[in-house]
Scaffold this motif. Sequence first.
Motif, PDB file in Angstrom:
ATOM      1  N   ALA A 250       0.859  -1.186   0.000  1.00  0.00           N
ATOM      2  CA  ALA A 250       0.000   0.000   0.000  1.00  0.00           C
ATOM      3  C   ALA A 250       0.896   1.237   0.000  1.00  0.00           C
ATOM      4  N   GLY A 251       0.684   2.119  -0.979  1.00  0.00           N
ATOM      5  CA  GLY A 251       1.513   3.324  -1.073  1.00  0.00           C
ATOM      6  C   GLY A 251       0.823   4.356  -1.941  1.00  0.00           C
ATOM      7  N   SER A 252       1.537   5.410  -2.306  1.00  0.00           N
ATOM      8  CA  SER A 252       0.933   6.425  -3.175  1.00  0.00           C
ATOM      9  C   SER A 252       0.662   5.794  -4.538  1.00  0.00           C
ATOM     10  N   SER A 253      -0.322   6.337  -5.259  1.00  0.00           N
ATOM     11  CA  SER A 253      -0.686   5.727  -6.546  1.00  0.00           C
ATOM     12  C   SER A 253       0.493   5.747  -7.525  1.00  0.00           C
ATOM     13  N   GLU A 254       1.317   6.785  -7.421  1.00  0.00           N
ATOM     14  CA  GLU A 254       2.461   6.888  -8.334  1.00  0.00           C
ATOM     15  C   GLU A 254       3.483   5.760  -8.082  1.00  0.00           C
ATOM     16  N   VAL A 255       3.755   5.517  -6.810  1.00  0.00           N
ATOM     17  CA  VAL A 255       4.713   4.454  -6.475  1.00  0.00           C
ATOM     18  C   VAL A 255       4.116   3.088  -6.809  1.00  0.00           C
ATOM     19  N   ILE A 256       2.848   2.890  -6.473  1.00  0.00           N
ATOM     20  CA  ILE A 256       2.212   1.592  -6.736  1.00  0.00           C
ATOM     21  C   ILE A 256       2.221   1.296  -8.237  1.00  0.00           C
ATOM     22  N   ARG A 257       1.985   2.316  -9.041  1.00  0.00           N
ATOM     23  CA  ARG A 257       2.015   2.135 -10.501  1.00  0.00           C
ATOM     24  C   ARG A 257       3.404   1.656 -10.944  1.00  0.00           C
ATOM     25  N   LYS A 258       4.448   2.239 -10.366  1.00  0.00           N
ATOM     26  CA  LYS A 258       5.821   1.857 -10.715  1.00  0.00           C
ATOM     27  C   LYS A 258       6.093   0.415 -10.264  1.00  0.00           C
ATOM     28  N   LEU A 259       5.617   0.069  -9.071  1.00  0.00           N
ATOM     29  CA  LEU A 259       5.823  -1.307  -8.598  1.00  0.00           C
ATOM     30  C   LEU A 259       5.106  -2.290  -9.519  1.00  0.00           C
ATOM     31  N   ALA A 260       3.921  -1.897  -9.994  1.00  0.00           N
ATOM     32  CA  ALA A 260       3.161  -2.780 -10.902  1.00  0.00           C
ATOM     33  C   ALA A 260       3.929  -2.988 -12.207  1.00  0.00           C
ATOM     34  N   ILE A 261       4.580  -1.944 -12.684  1.00  0.00           N
ATOM     35  CA  ILE A 261       5.388  -2.088 -13.909  1.00  0.00           C
ATOM     36  C   ILE A 261       6.547  -3.058 -13.643  1.00  0.00           C
ATOM     37  N   GLY A 262       7.172  -2.914 -12.483  1.00  0.00           N
ATOM     38  CA  GLY A 262       8.246  -3.846 -12.110  1.00  0.00           C
ATOM     39  C   GLY A 262       7.727  -5.272 -11.997  1.00  0.00           C
ATOM     40  N   LYS A 263       6.525  -5.410 -11.489  1.00  0.00           N
ATOM     41  CA  LYS A 263       5.941  -6.747 -11.307  1.00  0.00           C
ATOM     42  C   LYS A 263       5.626  -7.414 -12.648  1.00  0.00           C
ATOM     43  N   GLN A 264       5.238  -6.603 -13.625  1.00  0.00           N
ATOM     44  CA  GLN A 264       4.929  -7.179 -14.938  1.00  0.00           C
ATOM     45  C   GLN A 264       6.127  -7.953 -15.488  1.00  0.00           C
ATOM     46  N   GLY A 265       7.310  -7.420 -15.251  1.00  0.00           N
ATOM     47  CA  GLY A 265       8.515  -8.108 -15.738  1.00  0.00           C
ATOM     48  C   GLY A 265       8.910  -9.286 -14.871  1.00  0.00           C
ATOM     49  N   ALA A 266       8.370  -9.355 -13.655  1.00  0.00           N
ATOM     50  CA  ALA A 266       8.763 -10.433 -12.743  1.00  0.00           C
ATOM     51  C   ALA A 266       7.843 -11.639 -12.898  1.00  0.00           C
ATOM     52  N   ASP A 267       6.531 -11.451 -12.673  1.00  0.00           N
ATOM     53  CA  ASP A 267       5.617 -12.605 -12.782  1.00  0.00           C
ATOM     54  C   ASP A 267       4.258 -12.221 -13.357  1.00  0.00           C
ATOM     55  N   LEU A 268       4.165 -11.082 -13.944  1.00  0.00           N
ATOM     56  CA  LEU A 268       2.947 -10.552 -14.570  1.00  0.00           C
ATOM     57  C   LEU A 268       1.817 -10.317 -13.573  1.00  0.00           C
ATOM     58  N   HIS A 269       1.465 -11.348 -12.809  1.00  0.00           N
ATOM     59  CA  HIS A 269       0.505 -11.146 -11.707  1.00  0.00           C
ATOM     60  C   HIS A 269       0.664 -12.282 -10.709  1.00  0.00           C
ATOM     61  N   SER A 270       0.213 -12.073  -9.495  1.00  0.00           N
ATOM     62  CA  SER A 270       0.249 -13.141  -8.494  1.00  0.00           C
ATOM     63  C   SER A 270      -0.810 -14.176  -8.856  1.00  0.00           C
ATOM     64  N   ALA A 271      -0.599 -15.415  -8.409  1.00  0.00           N
ATOM     65  CA  ALA A 271      -1.484 -16.517  -8.817  1.00  0.00           C
ATOM     66  C   ALA A 271      -2.943 -16.203  -8.483  1.00  0.00           C
ATOM     67  N   ASN A 272      -3.807 -16.292  -9.491  1.00  0.00           N
ATOM     68  CA  ASN A 272      -5.238 -16.030  -9.287  1.00  0.00           C
ATOM     69  C   ASN A 272      -5.824 -16.940  -8.212  1.00  0.00           C
ATOM     70  N   LEU A 273      -5.408 -18.213  -8.233  1.00  0.00           N
ATOM     71  CA  LEU A 273      -6.002 -19.169  -7.292  1.00  0.00           C
ATOM     72  C   LEU A 273      -5.703 -18.759  -5.847  1.00  0.00           C
ATOM     73  N   SER A 274      -4.460 -18.384  -5.587  1.00  0.00           N
ATOM     74  CA  SER A 274      -4.115 -17.981  -4.212  1.00  0.00           C
ATOM     75  C   SER A 274      -4.926 -16.768  -3.774  1.00  0.00           C
ATOM     76  N   GLN A 275      -5.054 -15.792  -4.669  1.00  0.00           N
ATOM     77  CA  GLN A 275      -5.801 -14.580  -4.316  1.00  0.00           C
ATOM     78  C   GLN A 275      -7.273 -14.913  -4.081  1.00  0.00           C
ATOM     79  N   ALA A 276      -7.826 -15.771  -4.942  1.00  0.00           N
ATOM     80  CA  ALA A 276      -9.243 -16.135  -4.799  1.00  0.00           C
ATOM     81  C   ALA A 276      -9.470 -16.884  -3.483  1.00  0.00           C
TER      82      ALA A 276
END
Length: 399
Positions: A250-276
């Motif tokens: 949880a952070g400012s929208s600007e930082v979270i957006r940057k982390l999301a870009i970094g995440k795209q290169g790492a694993d695209l998204h966390s496992a849907n099943l775990s989140q569900a």
Amino acid sequence: MSYTFSRALAGMTGTATRDIFKLLSRPEIISFAGGLPASDCLPVAQVGEITAEIFADKKEALRILQYGTTEGYPGFRELLGPLLKEVGIAGMGLDQLLVVSGGGQGIDLMCKAFLDDGDAVLVEDPTFLGFLETVRAYNGKSIGVRADSDGIDLNDLETKIKQHKPRMLYAIPDFSNPTGKTWPADRRKAVAELAAKYGFMVIEDDPYCRLRFSGTPVPSIKSFDTDGRVVYISSFSKTVSPGLRCAFAAGSSEVIRKLAIGKQGADLHSANLSQAIVKRYLEKQYFYPNIEKSLPIYRLRKTAMIDAIRKYMPSEFKYTNPDGGLFIWGEFDAPVNTVEIFKEAIEKNAAYINGTAFFADCSGSNTLRLNYSNESPERIEAGIKALGEVFKGHIARGG
Ligand SMILES: Cc1ncc(COP(=O)(O)O)c(C=O)c1O
């Protein structure tokens, strides 16, 4: 075959904990080395029930088996607001939240987003060794800040800020790994103010605040952040299951957006099943009752360890007595080298982690971390008794 690894990873041989885990597969070893939640606390039946429900719903099953969005599984982030409110963080919008694959990934993404070669990062000494390794992997430089029994020393912090001009400070203000220490509210507020004054980021890593078995909860550092400088990371590893790899930042929208870009290169998204699974686990109100059931188990184990330390460890052993979390930290007021003695402890079937891995400068050869969460009170007593004999023997022989 001779490989030319990157400078960042070439010198790394695996963390002390991972290597020790290999040694610990023998059942006779009483292990205080890990950081695992108690097996008795893992919600096997509930997760089984939830998984069956999810796959009985064809529409949801298809959504899970398909690619998802980087930010998080639909509906999951909406449930995080109440958890944040409990630590004093109110009014976070969805664009200020990112689901990550374990708190470890949150830390990694912060380093990816904010560190360039040689950048300084301040840490409370000692700190989580996984963070020190991540900083090394990004060619950053961790610098230890002194601590007392209430956590980070604010005077030393400000001195080191002026000296090193850090990009970030990494903090575990609740039941720290490895010390079990908790920072009082005034230090948290002061840290948020220093971050704003000197312009550095704060990673507030908080996997343990809900594992409190005595004392009063303290508001997060993030709750004092008026400047968007603090990113709060919380994980379900210690409250639901580490194997699900589910956490959030949880952070400012600007930082979270940057982390999301970094995440795209790492694993695209966390496992849907775990989140569900975690989403339904929260919706079905399994979260708090399961923690309530776990706390007496942890309290009992911690008390068993403290009692055994009092009974069997040498008087030169000074230790923390935390109100929660999974760890006790110990220090010898005597020439005791916990790195060298580890082999002897293993021969006596008891394991700990030597403290050097948790210091930014690898000092602390007279220190160790003890984990109490995943052994029974009987085995805790037997293991500490064995360690007590080993250390007393060393001290008697003059170190
Ligand atoms: C302080 C701290 N941060 C992060 C982690 C990583 O946890 P996760 O399983 O959420 O990646 C741990 C795990 O022990 C930890 O103690």
